[in-house]
Design a protein around this motif. Sequence first.
Motif, PDB file in Angstrom:
ATOM      1  N   THR A  95      28.739  33.787  23.128  1.00 20.39           N
ATOM      2  CA  THR A  95      27.804  34.492  24.014  1.00 20.39           C
ATOM      3  C   THR A  95      26.372  34.417  23.510  1.00 20.39           C
ATOM      4  O   THR A  95      25.426  34.470  24.295  1.00 20.39           O
ATOM      5  N   ILE A  96      26.184  34.273  22.198  1.00 21.66           N
ATOM      6  CA  ILE A  96      24.816  34.203  21.666  1.00 21.66           C
ATOM      7  C   ILE A  96      24.117  32.931  22.140  1.00 21.66           C
ATOM      8  O   ILE A  96      22.882  32.848  22.162  1.00 21.66           O
ATOM      9  N   ARG A 259      24.839  41.722  23.102  1.00 20.41           N
ATOM     10  CA  ARG A 259      26.251  41.582  23.485  1.00 20.41           C
ATOM     11  C   ARG A 259      27.047  41.000  22.317  1.00 20.41           C
ATOM     12  O   ARG A 259      28.152  41.471  22.005  1.00 20.41           O
ATOM     13  N   ALA A 260      26.484  40.006  21.651  1.00 26.23           N
ATOM     14  CA  ALA A 260      27.156  39.415  20.487  1.00 26.23           C
ATOM     15  C   ALA A 260      27.330  40.454  19.380  1.00 26.23           C
ATOM     16  O   ALA A 260      28.381  40.534  18.735  1.00 26.23           O
ATOM     17  N   PRO A 305      37.430  33.509  27.457  1.00 30.35           N
ATOM     18  CA  PRO A 305      37.531  32.807  26.171  1.00 30.35           C
ATOM     19  C   PRO A 305      36.683  31.546  26.095  1.00 30.35           C
ATOM     20  O   PRO A 305      36.476  31.006  25.012  1.00 30.35           O
ATOM     21  N   VAL A 306      36.184  31.073  27.233  1.00 26.83           N
ATOM     22  CA  VAL A 306      35.387  29.835  27.243  1.00 26.83           C
ATOM     23  C   VAL A 306      33.899  30.124  27.067  1.00 26.83           C
ATOM     24  O   VAL A 306      33.196  29.437  26.323  1.00 26.83           O
ATOM     25  N   THR A 307      33.422  31.183  27.731  1.00 22.69           N
ATOM     26  CA  THR A 307      31.989  31.479  27.701  1.00 22.69           C
ATOM     27  C   THR A 307      31.629  32.667  26.811  1.00 22.69           C
ATOM     28  O   THR A 307      30.472  32.843  26.448  1.00 22.69           O
ATOM     29  N   GLY A 308      32.620  33.496  26.504  1.00 29.31           N
ATOM     30  CA  GLY A 308      32.326  34.713  25.757  1.00 29.31           C
ATOM     31  C   GLY A 308      31.781  35.834  26.624  1.00 29.31           C
ATOM     32  O   GLY A 308      31.468  36.919  26.130  1.00 29.31           O
TER      33      GLY A 308
END
Length: 344
Positions: A95-96, A259-260, A305-308
Amino acid sequence: MDELKLLREMRSDIPIVKDSVIERGHERLLQRIAPEHKKRNKRRRTKGLRIAMGSLATLALVTALVVGNVVGLAGWRGAASAEAAEALNHAAELTIKTADPVVGPGQYLKIESTNLWPSGAAGASPAGYDGPPSKQWFWLDTEKIATYIPANRQDEWVMVRSGRIPTTFFDAETKDFVQKTQGLQGATPQTWRGKGGAFQDGPSGMPSESDLASLPRNPYLLLNSIYKQSLGKGDSLDSQAMIEIAALLRTGLVPADLRAALYKAAAMIPGVTLVDKQATLDGQVGIAIGRVERNAVRKDIIIDPVTGQLIGERTVTLQADGPIPAGTAGEWTTIRTTVVDSAP
């Protein structure tokens, strides 16, 4: 969790105090408290007093560090399970890298949510229903909400609500009751407007930009901050921290770096586990990570799980309650964020 390692990594500018310095500090404090003891023989300090002085010094040091937000409860009492921590830290790394949506002049950040809310009725049967009196009824409503936030967040916001529509019933009798007495009551769409998100003359329920900017990006400090804000709330400090993290994430306003940090902070909460690698929420599939609370419910966040990216969050009942089976998601919310050129 190695606190000293974390402390060194987090604040490398903090000097490490030598044992000899601490010992001299103990000695001076001992002399101030019990000077006559020194006159007898300073080498004959009792073991109990040494322990007490050590405890006092440790307590003072810990208190100073907690007050200074250098060391807090985060990481002292365990952490999430290894699987959950790995999934959360991986989501944080994904996500970062995500670019946050940019809202230009005249545009709006549109936050769409689909929500499942618990609903119920009790007491004597209302007019139109001739079934047994004084029974309690439980069902679930679905509501869709779209919030339009202008580029200048002090300008007028718009919120469109579909109204709550009964959609999930746990037995035929309840469905019959709702159809005869509730119908589609409350399903009339509503549009609310308010400057700065202050709808219906109330304060905005969303965090401001300054609120979000003030939160630490260091996950260790962030979790300590959440713990401090959670004191005295909820079933426990850890459960309330998980609730606070989920509540922030579901606003759809949290920037990627925060978010991270929230994902990494959740990885340090004891009792957090990986629940399901293929959890489905409103047609979307993700990794469910949750924590079981004292009242036999589990609070989950579900992550792509792919993009966070956060898909949504849910509350799962773990024990059967009348017609409601164990494992029921009694409340959930999904979030989708886009940029649009106009608002209703």
